[in-house]
Design a protein around this motif. Sequence first.
Motif, PDB file in Angstrom:
ATOM      1  N   TRP A 229      28.838  59.606  44.574  1.00 13.68           N
ATOM      2  CA  TRP A 229      28.440  60.190  45.862  1.00 13.68           C
ATOM      3  C   TRP A 229      28.660  61.696  45.878  1.00 13.68           C
ATOM      4  O   TRP A 229      27.782  62.458  46.290  1.00 13.68           O
ATOM      5  CB  TRP A 229      29.236  59.534  46.993  1.00 13.68           C
ATOM      6  N   GLU A 230      29.825  62.121  45.437  1.00 13.12           N
ATOM      7  CA  GLU A 230      30.199  63.522  45.584  1.00 13.12           C
ATOM      8  C   GLU A 230      29.356  64.450  44.715  1.00 13.12           C
ATOM      9  O   GLU A 230      29.112  65.601  45.091  1.00 13.12           O
ATOM     10  CB  GLU A 230      31.687  63.695  45.248  1.00 13.12           C
ATOM     11  N   ASN A 231      28.911  63.971  43.566  1.00 12.77           N
ATOM     12  CA  ASN A 231      28.133  64.816  42.663  1.00 12.77           C
ATOM     13  C   ASN A 231      26.675  64.377  42.564  1.00 12.77           C
ATOM     14  O   ASN A 231      26.026  64.543  41.534  1.00 12.77           O
ATOM     15  CB  ASN A 231      28.779  64.844  41.278  1.00 12.77           C
ATOM     16  N   HIS A 234      23.650  63.652  47.764  1.00 10.64           N
ATOM     17  CA  HIS A 234      24.432  63.424  48.991  1.00 10.64           C
ATOM     18  C   HIS A 234      25.534  64.458  49.125  1.00 10.64           C
ATOM     19  O   HIS A 234      25.917  64.830  50.242  1.00 10.64           O
ATOM     20  CB  HIS A 234      25.070  62.032  48.970  1.00 10.64           C
ATOM     21  N   GLY A 235      26.070  64.922  47.992  1.00 15.53           N
ATOM     22  CA  GLY A 235      27.202  65.830  48.008  1.00 15.53           C
ATOM     23  C   GLY A 235      26.841  67.292  48.075  1.00 15.53           C
ATOM     24  O   GLY A 235      27.727  68.155  47.983  1.00 15.53           O
ATOM     25  N   PRO A 238      29.399  68.906  51.180  1.00 12.85           N
ATOM     26  CA  PRO A 238      30.602  68.073  51.005  1.00 12.85           C
ATOM     27  C   PRO A 238      31.038  67.368  52.285  1.00 12.85           C
ATOM     28  O   PRO A 238      31.773  66.378  52.215  1.00 12.85           O
ATOM     29  CB  PRO A 238      31.665  69.081  50.540  1.00 12.85           C
ATOM     30  N   VAL A 241      30.235  63.491  52.405  1.00 15.56           N
ATOM     31  CA  VAL A 241      30.762  62.513  51.451  1.00 15.56           C
ATOM     32  C   VAL A 241      32.273  62.662  51.304  1.00 15.56           C
ATOM     33  O   VAL A 241      32.865  63.669  51.710  1.00 15.56           O
ATOM     34  CB  VAL A 241      30.105  62.679  50.066  1.00 15.56           C
ATOM     35  N   GLY A 242      32.884  61.639  50.693  1.00 16.15           N
ATOM     36  CA  GLY A 242      34.268  61.727  50.273  1.00 16.15           C
ATOM     37  C   GLY A 242      35.257  61.930  51.399  1.00 16.15           C
ATOM     38  O   GLY A 242      35.109  61.405  52.501  1.00 16.15           O
TER      39      GLY A 242
END
Length: 457
Positions: A229-231, A234-235, A238, A241-242
């Motif tokens: 997700w983070e990379n 979507h990310g 930031p 996500v996360g």
Amino acid sequence: MKKEKMRECLYQKYIKPTERKGEDYIGIEIEMPIVNLDGEATDFDVTRNAAESFIKNFGFEAVGIDRDGHVYSATEPKTQDNLSFDCSYNNLELSFGREKSLDVINKRFKIYTDFLNKELSVHRHMATGMGINPNYEKVRKDYLPVPRYQMLEGFLKRYKDWKVPMYFHPYPDFATYASASQVQLDIEKDKLVDTIRAFSLLEPIKAVLFANSWMRSEPDMLCVRDIFWENSTHGINPHNVGMYDRRPDSIEEILDYISRTSIFCAMRDGHYIHFKPIPIIDYFDNDHIVGEYYENGNYTPYTFKPEKSDIKYLRTYKFIDLTFRGTIEYRSACCQPFSDAMTVAALQLGLADHTGELLEILEADEAIYHHGYSDVELRHILNQRNWPEFIDRVGLKKLIFQVLELAKKGIAVRGEDNEQYLEPLFERADSLMSPARQMVEGVEAGTPMNEFVRYYA
């Protein structure tokens, strides 16, 4: 739309639903990979036929049909339980109608998975409790032929074209073989800030307990779902996500945070359109948005004007995600071995009404905290197979046991006799052994992967 009006719309969507007494309901969604035991790609005919048998046997009613005429989502009218395929026919999801007892949900989960695996095993397939399909390299990567999922496919694959100052991983098709265990709990407005703060600090510990997504191509990570997700696209923002890189101190700060999350899709003329993410606070300043939609195997450009109603398409994938239902969705855990399927919900449930005590425990810790790392960095560190020397293993065990004892007390107060669902976590804490760590060490010691597929099922 003026920014003040936009903030009010966001307040109505996310904060207003929490201005009521919570009812202590539990919502659980469990995604699970369907594995071909011969080590080959999952046969979509097998998975669809198993789902069709399930729907007939349990009296579910179709609520989603793909472009090819296959049922991909069905609901049981009385319980509101739902069987669906998430993103791909590799990935089956069971979502349960809201209940107050984990026992009630677990009994249905066992009945459902036993039936599914009886159907699947005839064709040497099996649904199992892993966060990554172990045949991920061979499985088909095509997304469900459904507008929303095809929009998602196009959005994720744009990582090759959008130039942003971040690293993109090379897995834009991750949603076709990654599986999560997600929990929704009611939240009240006056508990919102402490809940986000406490559960943000808890995320590194959840990495130790629940990591269950390991890939041969990323051997040092026990929970590769985080970077998925983070990379990914979507990310790009930031905030979508996360974890919260800064924990909020007030409702206003939560609203500020939400206002800086990004929208990346909308619908026009029956088309799901995706576009490069735009913070919602800036979205309505645009005279027009240039995006694209999927149709007949192609992505077609589409230009449109933002509308107030587009706020309903604002969706994030935070580990701690405030929803429009007046609930918080906890999203950071991988699918767990089926025997331990309720552990994720049990931990969240037991701690939900004890955030003050949880904060005291975590803020006082020195086994992992107070070494120059943020909780975001600690989540990344403890998702690794090899931990740095500053991690005090003895102190970490003690910390996790404190958290689990608090959760056990919280579960007991509810009076549903659900404390037993925490017991596997005490065992994991004692050995500092997540399902992924157990699996990797076992495979390296010579245990065939299929043994873990069966064991985790």
